[in-house]
Design an enzyme around this catalytic site. Structure first.
Site, PDB file in Angstrom:
ATOM      1  CB  ALA A 235      -0.925   0.418   1.290  1.00 46.23           C
ATOM      2  CE1 TYR A 236       5.971   5.448   2.761  1.00 48.83           C
ATOM      3  CE2 TYR A 236       7.323   3.805   1.187  1.00 48.83           C
ATOM      4  CZ  TYR A 236       7.132   5.375   1.666  1.00 48.83           C
ATOM      5  OH  TYR A 236       7.560   5.873   2.078  1.00 48.83           O
ATOM      6  N   GLY A 237       3.728   1.363  -1.003  1.00 46.00           N
ATOM      7  CA  GLY A 237       4.531   1.538  -2.322  1.00 46.00           C
ATOM      8  C   GLY A 237       3.231   2.480  -3.410  1.00 46.00           C
ATOM      9  CB  THR A 239       0.729   6.036  -1.442  1.00 54.72           C
ATOM     10  OG1 THR A 239       1.968   5.535  -0.433  1.00 54.72           O
ATOM     11  CG2 THR A 239      -0.352   4.861  -0.394  1.00 54.72           C
TER      12      THR A 239
END
Length: 351
Positions: A235-237, A239
């Site tokens: 999810a971080y990647g 975003t």
């Protein structure tokens, strides 16, 4: 909620992500009509597009008297940094202060931002650093909070020359497969890293295009920004991939509207040894790359701030991608480790 003010590299697939994520480049946001159109239809498309650009420019000129004017931007600069209570945001604030600039910092945490203000004044000996109001937080996910921040900046400094956005990034301190992520963690990551970025960019552009000296916006990228996979923090990647896309889109929008006094840039600090990065150092591969490639926030900021300040100093009109960890530097450090055992156990003990 936890804040993340660092950029991490993909620790599970780093050799692949290294190849594309560590090169230095500048954006090209030009519009190119499709090559498959016939000459007549292609001409019509270009004509319509240029007409749209002309109309947009007329509307913008009427509503924003400073959109096409540019006064010299001279130091000391007026700087606003979101997510500056710790990590790379705090280190950047300290370097701007040491350079003599005026700095406004903010954070979601009342306690942390007040503490950061006190520490910055002690560590730099500078007093020209402020928070919007003692005991008042700024959550970048809330439009009203960001508008209040802008109002304070205009009152205190009149202008904002440099707005450093998205230091308040988040991974919810979670390194695990997406299938195991909670709703709360996903909402925190996406709203902070994507929604918060959009709100801050919107307010920064609205502020800067009405300043006679314009302004520069710097968006922080991270692992995943090059499109390479980021297992254990997907999810971080995702975003961070959106950071690069949004920046390109904003560059194109400003060009279409003929706004010449606002530039949107990307900033890549590489791997920074903050609490968040170290919390993911629980695999052999992660430990290897943290020891070999990561650097403390102060070291990264000492490199980035002079490069950021050089853009308005030189009167640059080009959107820029500033990277701390270049490909040459990364490969050199990896080679030194493999060939000579350099940087072993710098931050974490390897198996």
């Amino acid at each position: 909620m936890a804040e993340m003010s660092v950029t991490t590299a993909s620790l599970q697939s780093f050799p692949k992500s290294l190849l594309c994520s560590l090169s230095t480049r500048k954006f090209n946001s030009s519009f190119h009509p499709s090559a498959i159109l016939s000459p007549i239809s292609r001409f019509c498309l270009i004509s319509k597009f240029n007409s749209f650009r002309f109309s947009a420019a007329v509307v913008k000129a009427a509503s924003s008297p400073h959109a096409n004017t540019k006064e010299p931007m001279l130091p000391p600069y007026d700087v606003l940094i979101t997510g500056a209570s710790k990590g790379i945001g705090y280190a950047l604030a300290k370097e701007f202060l040491k350079a003599g600039d005026n700095v406004i910092i903010c954070s979601r945490s009342d306690e942390r931002v007040v503490s950061a203000l006190d520490r910055l004044r002690v560590e730099t000996g500078k007093q020209h650093v402020w928070i919007p109001m003692q005991g008042t937080k700024c959550d970048v996910r809330e439009g009203d909070d960001v508008k209040t921040l802008v109002a304070f900046a205009k009152e205190k400094l009149q202008y904002i020359d440099i707005w450093q956005i998205n230091n308040a990034g988040s991974n919810a301190y979670s390194f695990k497969p997406l299938a195991e992520a909670s709703d709360e963690d996903l909402i925190q990551v996406v709203t902070t890293n994507t929604l918060g970025l959009m709100i801050c960019c919107r307010e920064a552009i609205n502020l800067m295009q009405n300043q006679p000296r314009g302004g520069h916006i710097f968006n922080i990228d991270g692992a995943g920004s090059d499109g390479r996979p980021t297992p254990r923090f997907a999810a971080y990647g995702a975003t961070k991939r959106s950071v690069v896309h949004l920046t390109k889109s904003l560059q194109a929008e400003l060009e279409m509207q003929d706004v010449k006094n606002v530039l949107v840039h990307n900033l890549s600090p590489g791997m920074v040894t903050t609490d968040l990065l170290m919390s993911g150092a629980n695999t052999k591969q992660a430990k290897f790359f943290i020891n070999v490639l990561a650097e403390p926030a102060d070291v990264v900021a000492e490199y980035l701030v002079p490069n950021i300040r050089s853009i308005p100093t030189n009167g640059s009109t080009k959107a820029t991608y500033i990277r701390f960890l270049t490909g040459l530097k990364a490969y050199s450090q990896i080679f030194s480790r493999i060939a000579f055992g350099a940087r072993r156990n710098r931050y974490v003990l390897e198996d």
